[in-house]
Design a protein around this motif. Structure first.
Motif, PDB file in Angstrom:
ATOM      1  N   ARG A  40       0.852  -1.190   0.000  1.00  0.00           N
ATOM      2  CA  ARG A  40       0.000   0.000   0.000  1.00  0.00           C
ATOM      3  C   ARG A  40       0.886   1.236   0.000  1.00  0.00           C
ATOM      4  O   ARG A  40       1.914   1.294   0.693  1.00  0.00           O
ATOM      5  N   THR A  41       0.482   2.223  -0.776  1.00  0.00           N
ATOM      6  CA  THR A  41       1.221   3.483  -0.771  1.00  0.00           C
ATOM      7  C   THR A  41       0.907   4.245   0.514  1.00  0.00           C
ATOM      8  O   THR A  41      -0.007   3.892   1.272  1.00  0.00           O
ATOM      9  N   GLN A  42       1.647   5.336   0.749  1.00  0.00           N
ATOM     10  CA  GLN A  42       1.398   6.133   1.948  1.00  0.00           C
ATOM     11  C   GLN A  42      -0.015   6.734   1.932  1.00  0.00           C
ATOM     12  O   GLN A  42      -0.688   6.791   2.960  1.00  0.00           O
ATOM     13  N   PHE A  47      -5.522   6.640   4.065  1.00  0.00           N
ATOM     14  CA  PHE A  47      -6.958   6.466   3.827  1.00  0.00           C
ATOM     15  C   PHE A  47      -7.497   5.262   4.601  1.00  0.00           C
ATOM     16  O   PHE A  47      -8.559   5.341   5.238  1.00  0.00           O
ATOM     17  N   ASP A  48      -6.766   4.151   4.573  1.00  0.00           N
ATOM     18  CA  ASP A  48      -7.199   2.955   5.299  1.00  0.00           C
ATOM     19  C   ASP A  48      -7.376   3.262   6.787  1.00  0.00           C
ATOM     20  O   ASP A  48      -8.346   2.822   7.418  1.00  0.00           O
ATOM     21  N   LEU A  56     -17.029   7.048   4.537  1.00  0.00           N
ATOM     22  CA  LEU A  56     -16.371   7.360   3.275  1.00  0.00           C
ATOM     23  C   LEU A  56     -16.784   8.718   2.728  1.00  0.00           C
ATOM     24  O   LEU A  56     -15.950   9.503   2.263  1.00  0.00           O
ATOM     25  N   GLU A  57     -18.077   9.019   2.796  1.00  0.00           N
ATOM     26  CA  GLU A  57     -18.567  10.275   2.231  1.00  0.00           C
ATOM     27  C   GLU A  57     -18.095  11.489   3.028  1.00  0.00           C
ATOM     28  O   GLU A  57     -18.228  12.629   2.576  1.00  0.00           O
ATOM     29  N   ASN A  58     -17.522  11.262   4.223  1.00  0.00           N
ATOM     30  CA  ASN A  58     -17.029  12.357   5.059  1.00  0.00           C
ATOM     31  C   ASN A  58     -15.522  12.546   4.966  1.00  0.00           C
ATOM     32  O   ASN A  58     -14.939  13.306   5.725  1.00  0.00           O
ATOM     33  N   GLN A  74      -5.121   5.299  -7.345  1.00  0.00           N
ATOM     34  CA  GLN A  74      -4.823   4.559  -6.118  1.00  0.00           C
ATOM     35  C   GLN A  74      -6.038   4.368  -5.217  1.00  0.00           C
ATOM     36  O   GLN A  74      -6.059   3.458  -4.389  1.00  0.00           O
ATOM     37  N   LEU A  75      -7.058   5.222  -5.370  1.00  0.00           N
ATOM     38  CA  LEU A  75      -8.304   5.073  -4.615  1.00  0.00           C
ATOM     39  C   LEU A  75      -9.472   5.114  -5.600  1.00  0.00           C
ATOM     40  O   LEU A  75     -10.252   6.062  -5.629  1.00  0.00           O
TER      41      LEU A  75
END
Length: 363
Positions: A40-42, A47-48, A56-58, A74-75
């Motif tokens: 996983r990238t930074q 995000f994780d 998610l919507e926030n 990436q997302l």
């Protein structure tokens, strides 16, 4: 910590990351690379971390035009409307002001976490505890709260926040002073005094307080939108921002809050933290192998070598003998070998000189 619709997060992902050159490059800076080879990238790791406790919507991501496609790549499931793309680069404070305006329109009572996208958190449980404590505090108090951690070394590449008076919460103190990137001798004094925390650049505040802070330090740019067009659409907002955003000054969120705002507090945390901004910081925060060498996701044979940090691309073997206190970083068309020390200024100098002499392809 449960997910609550009152809580929001703004992830900052527009930095160039030049102090980790040549692995962090202009076209793909550090937040978009899997630096440690964990899959996983930074940006993805950040995000994780927050998506566990924030709907998610926030969650909003602030970036610049050059990196919009990297964020989407990436997302891929991230809501497109929640990516705020600066029309011109103005550092992090204006982008947070924009995100706050967007959030406040939806929820005037929102609590907002502001976080860089490229930091290492080693104790996730402790981090979540601190986050919950901070959110609870700002939901009851109109203050700006910075998450601080106890220094573990005299690091001159970090910012230091001095603790003032204790608040009603024993983990929260007023901010007495702020020092950005002090000389090493001062950093040593700060570490030994037990009155200072490292500034993690993670801030927590309610939207009301953020709005007042930005109104004090910024010209009437974004807040005029609601008066000129109180029922504006998403497209009209983007058009207004494109026309008016360049009027903002170039200012980081750290300086905006810690130098220009009132009622600023620091929460003393203990979740294990590192800002992955410099090679020296990477060396200090990672576990050491034989000879106190740090090898970052690389294949190497090392003999009679000590105190080095080594980062090589996949498929390349490094054979190193007789090296002491160096950075060895190889990426694409650049190999960097230089004394480790306080490397950030040195690397920045080389980036500028390489850019002038050899062009953009090498930075």
């Amino acid at each position: 910590m449960e997910k609550f619709n009152q809580n929001y997060c703004v992830i900052l992902a527009g930095g160039k990351g030049r102090r980790l050159w040549p692995c962090s490059r202009e076209e793909r800076p550090k937040q978009f690379i899997d630096f440690f080879g964990v899959g996983r990238t930074q940006l993805q790791a950040t995000f994780d971390r927050f998506s566990k406790v924030i709907p998610l919507e926030n969650i909003f991501i602030c970036t610049c035009k050059e990196y919009y496609e990297l964020v989407r790549e990436q997302l891929p499931d991230f809501p497109e409307h929640n990516i705020l793309v600066e029309p011109v680069n103005r550092n992090t404070a204006p982008s947070v002001a924009w995100a706050n305006m967007r959030i406040k329109r939806t929820n005037p009572d929102a609590n907002i976490i502001i976080s860089p996208s490229d930091q290492l958190v080693m104790d996730e449980d402790s981090f979540m505890h601190s986050l919950e404590t901070g959110i609870n505090y700002v939901s009851e108090h109109d203050v700006l709260l910075v998450m601080g951690v106890k220094p573990t070394r005299p690091e001159p590449g970090y910012g230091y926040v001095q603790l003032g008076d204790m608040s009603c919460n024993p983990e929260v103190f007023s901010v007495k002073s702020f020092t950005e990137k002090p000389e090493r001798e001062f950093a040593k004094m700060f570490m030994e005094s037990d009155e200072f925390c490292w500034n993690t650049s993670i801030f927590v505040a309610n939207s009301r307080k953020l709005t007042l802070c930005f109104e004090d330090i910024f010209p009437s740019v974004l807040r005029n939108l609601k008066f000129e067009n109180p029922t504006y659409t998403y497209g009209e907002e983007l058009e207004y921002v494109a026309q008016n955003y360049p009027r903002y000054p170039n200012l980081s969120i750290d300086y905006a809050i810690l130098e220009h705002c009132r009622e600023v507090y620091v929460m003393r945390c203990n979740f294990g933290w590192a800002d992955l901004g410099t090679w020296h910081a990477v060396y200090e925060c990672m576990s050491k192998g034989n000879g106190d060498n740090v090898v970052v996701d690389s294949e190497v044979m090392i003999e009679d070598s000590h105190n080095n940090v080594i980062k090589l691309p996949k498929g390349k073997l490094g054979v190193i003998n007789g090296l002491d206190g160096y950075i060895v970083a190889d990426e694409g068309n650049v190999l960097l070998i230089c004394k480790k020390g306080d490397s950030s200024a040195l690397v920045r100098k080389y980036v500028n000189e390489v850019q002038m002499k050899y062009g953009e392809d090498f930075v």
